[in-house]
Design a protein around this motif. Structure first.
Motif, PDB file in Angstrom:
ATOM      1  N   GLU A 114      34.231  42.307  44.874  1.00 32.95           N
ATOM      2  CA  GLU A 114      34.983  42.555  43.640  1.00 32.95           C
ATOM      3  C   GLU A 114      34.246  42.180  42.356  1.00 32.95           C
ATOM      4  O   GLU A 114      34.785  42.351  41.268  1.00 32.95           O
ATOM      5  CB  GLU A 114      36.327  41.790  43.684  1.00 32.95           C
ATOM      6  CG  GLU A 114      37.274  42.322  44.734  1.00 32.95           C
ATOM      7  CD  GLU A 114      38.588  41.576  44.850  1.00 32.95           C
ATOM      8  OE1 GLU A 114      39.440  42.012  45.643  1.00 32.95           O
ATOM      9  OE2 GLU A 114      38.769  40.547  44.165  1.00 32.95           O
ATOM     10  N   ARG A 129      37.606  42.240  38.016  1.00 37.67           N
ATOM     11  CA  ARG A 129      37.405  42.404  39.468  1.00 37.67           C
ATOM     12  C   ARG A 129      37.374  43.888  39.782  1.00 37.67           C
ATOM     13  O   ARG A 129      38.231  44.638  39.317  1.00 37.67           O
ATOM     14  CB  ARG A 129      38.542  41.743  40.265  1.00 37.67           C
ATOM     15  CG  ARG A 129      38.583  40.233  40.092  1.00 37.67           C
ATOM     16  CD  ARG A 129      39.666  39.612  40.966  1.00 37.67           C
ATOM     17  NE  ARG A 129      39.919  38.235  40.555  1.00 37.67           N
ATOM     18  CZ  ARG A 129      40.850  37.455  41.073  1.00 37.67           C
ATOM     19  NH1 ARG A 129      41.635  37.914  42.035  1.00 37.67           N
ATOM     20  NH2 ARG A 129      41.016  36.220  40.633  1.00 37.67           N
ATOM     21  N   GLU A 174      38.523  46.316  41.788  1.00 40.58           N
ATOM     22  CA  GLU A 174      39.586  46.500  42.766  1.00 40.58           C
ATOM     23  C   GLU A 174      40.069  47.941  42.708  1.00 40.58           C
ATOM     24  O   GLU A 174      39.703  48.688  41.807  1.00 40.58           O
ATOM     25  CB  GLU A 174      40.782  45.601  42.426  1.00 40.58           C
ATOM     26  CG  GLU A 174      40.443  44.142  42.280  1.00 40.58           C
ATOM     27  CD  GLU A 174      41.585  43.253  42.724  1.00 40.58           C
ATOM     28  OE1 GLU A 174      42.044  43.419  43.869  1.00 40.58           O
ATOM     29  OE2 GLU A 174      42.003  42.402  41.934  1.00 40.58           O
ATOM     30  N   ARG A 188      47.708  45.793  39.254  1.00 47.19           N
ATOM     31  CA  ARG A 188      46.380  45.433  39.743  1.00 47.19           C
ATOM     32  C   ARG A 188      45.357  46.233  38.968  1.00 47.19           C
ATOM     33  O   ARG A 188      45.305  47.441  39.074  1.00 47.19           O
ATOM     34  CB  ARG A 188      46.274  45.706  41.253  1.00 47.19           C
ATOM     35  CG  ARG A 188      44.943  45.237  41.862  1.00 47.19           C
ATOM     36  CD  ARG A 188      44.904  45.453  43.370  1.00 47.19           C
ATOM     37  NE  ARG A 188      45.900  44.694  44.097  1.00 47.19           N
ATOM     38  CZ  ARG A 188      45.837  43.390  44.340  1.00 47.19           C
ATOM     39  NH1 ARG A 188      44.805  42.699  43.919  1.00 47.19           N
ATOM     40  NH2 ARG A 188      46.789  42.779  44.993  1.00 47.19           N
TER      41      ARG A 188
HETATM   42 MG    MG Z   1      42.869  39.677  44.929  1.00 45.87          MG
END
Ligand code: MG
Ligand code: ATP
Length: 421
Positions: free
Chosen positions: A56, A103, A105, A111
């Motif tokens: 990540e 990150r 992701e 998110r």
């Molecule tokens: Mg996580």
């Protein structure tokens, strides 16, 4: 990575200010840390086998050829700063930071690849009292935001590094003969980070875990006592919680207590705040063994939750762009208009005054004023200029327009917007 436009930014400010007030009221001190750190800080501090370090991180080579990484979390950088500045010698610390983390992701609701954390860290406190304090701070956050009913607390006891290692070994010994049943991620984790298998959402893996050894069987009396101390405080405070033996957290550095504040109102991305104790981290990063404990809150998720469940009208608390619009009837008066606005702002704290830019007819200027939701327009023409006055126009038609001295105008606005004594 998202753009935060004015409407969301208003809620953001409201929520962040309240959280910050809670932290400041508990005498936590704010710090600012770099966005870019040496990659090695995270591979060591967060752990090679964690999701973050494995897949990540946004890492880059700087012009010296050194590997640098956009911070994926705040704790490692905070410990580095504390150590470099010698802030852990014979003293305790309670600090917090707010800022963006990065990150790589799979982006989805709640998110993101750039997201904003509010984190608190404490150093030098070995007992469960500090964990209770940190958890209770969280409870006060949800109260302050009016979302307490929508957040629940899960806690777990990971024990010491040695105890956890013994459990890890037992877990691996139990799972290895059945590794073909495990999902692909868990098969890999069996080698790298077996505790994370407990987190797996895969049904077959969860079935297999049913008869797996439990962490509690490996905890010694001191660890158990520590955890009982935390529970006793939470009980006395009447903070409800459940003990979730499967709660392990993604980061390598946790020991003893881990906790998560979870909501069921946001779907899969339900953890809004997570933390725990990390007694090994300071030493791992080159300092003297120092107890540490903290948490990080994901602001975007808290905003989504606030938007979903709070009855509060954000626009009432933090309203739109402006209260007063100063029209520029003649471009040669423009400097005077800017100065009038400055004087009124000084006299009327909190009021938002926008001065027209771009010249044009009065009719068009008033239309602009109306578009930005303003209720009062101020106009200065040649007569006002020579008399030192200003004409106040009520755009919602509450009163006739008046020509007033600057002081009278300030009083009229004070009354209209109910400002001050
Ligand atoms: Mg996580
Ligand atoms: P998750 O299991 O959801 O990936 P995590 O264990 O990776 O979370 P932490 O590293 O503990 O999360 O970060 C603390 C908090 O930061 C999380 O509880 C969450 O609220 C928030 N957070 C983490 N990753 C993201 C992200 N990519 N986007 C938005 N918020 C995030």
């Amino acid at each position: 990575m998202r753009d935060v436009l004015p409407e969301e930014a208003r809620r953001w400010r409201l929520v962040e200010d309240r959280l910050r007030d809670c932290l400041l009221a508990s005498a936590y001190e704010e710090i600012h840390l770099p966005l870019l750190e040496a990659t090695e800080l995270f591979s060591r501090g967060v752990g090679e086998a964690t999701d973050i370090v494995e897949k990540e991180m946004y890492s880059l080579l700087d012009r010296d050829g050194d590997s640098m990484t956009l911070r994926p979390e705040g704790t490692a950088g905070c410990v580095r700063a504390m150590l470099q500045r010698g802030l852990l010698y014979n003293q305790t610390q309670r600090v917090f930071y707010a800022g963006d983390m990065f990150r790589y992701e799979r982006p989805q609701k709640g998110r993101y690849r750039q997201f904003y954390q509010l984190g608190a860290e404490t150093f030098g406190f070995p007992g469960p009292d500090i964990e209770a304090e940190l958890i209770y701070l969280g409870a006060q956050f949800w109260e302050a935001l009016g979302i307490a009913e929508h957040v629940r607390l899960e806690i777990n006891n990971l024990g010491t590094v040695t105890e956890r290692q013994a459990f890890k070994d037992a877990l691996v010994a139990y799972l290895t003969p059945h590794s073909d049943v495990l999902d692909v991620d868990s098969q890999r984790r069996l080698q790298t980070n077996p505790l994370r298998i407990l987190d797996s959402k895969d049904a077959a893996t969860q079935d297999l875990l049913h008869d797996a050894p439990e962490l509690t069987q490996f905890l010694g009396p001191e660890s158990t006592e520590h955890f009982d101390g935390l529970r006793a405080t939470l009980d006395a405070l009447e903070v409800p919680y459940t003990v979730n033996a499967r709660l392990v957290r993604g980061l390598d550095y946790y020991t003893h207590t881990v906790f998560e504040w979870i909501t069921d109102s946001l779907g899969a991305q339900g953890t809004v705040c997570a933390g725990g104790r990390y007694n090994g981290l300071v030493e791992l990063l080159g300092g003297k063994a120092t107890p540490g404990a903290g948490f990080a809150l994901g602001l975007e998720r808290v905003l989504l939750l606030h938007e979903a469940v709070s009855q509060e009208d954000v626009n009432l608390q933090i309203s739109t762009a402006a209260d007063v619009y100063v029209c520029v009837l003649d471009q040669q008066f423009h400097p005077w208009c800017l100065d009038l606005a400055r004087k009124l702002r000084a006299a009327l704290p909190g009021i938002r005054i926008r001065t027209h830019a771009g010249a044009g007819k009065l009719k068009n200027q008033l239309r602009r004023a109306d578009q930005c939701g303003v209720r009062i327009a101020l106009m200065i023409g040649a007569d006002e200029m020579s008399a030192g006055t200003v004409t106040v126009k009520y755009l919602r038609g509450e009163a006739e327009q008046q020509t007033l001295t600057l002081e009278q105008a300030a009083n009229a606005l004070r009354g209209y917007f109910k400002i001050g004594p």
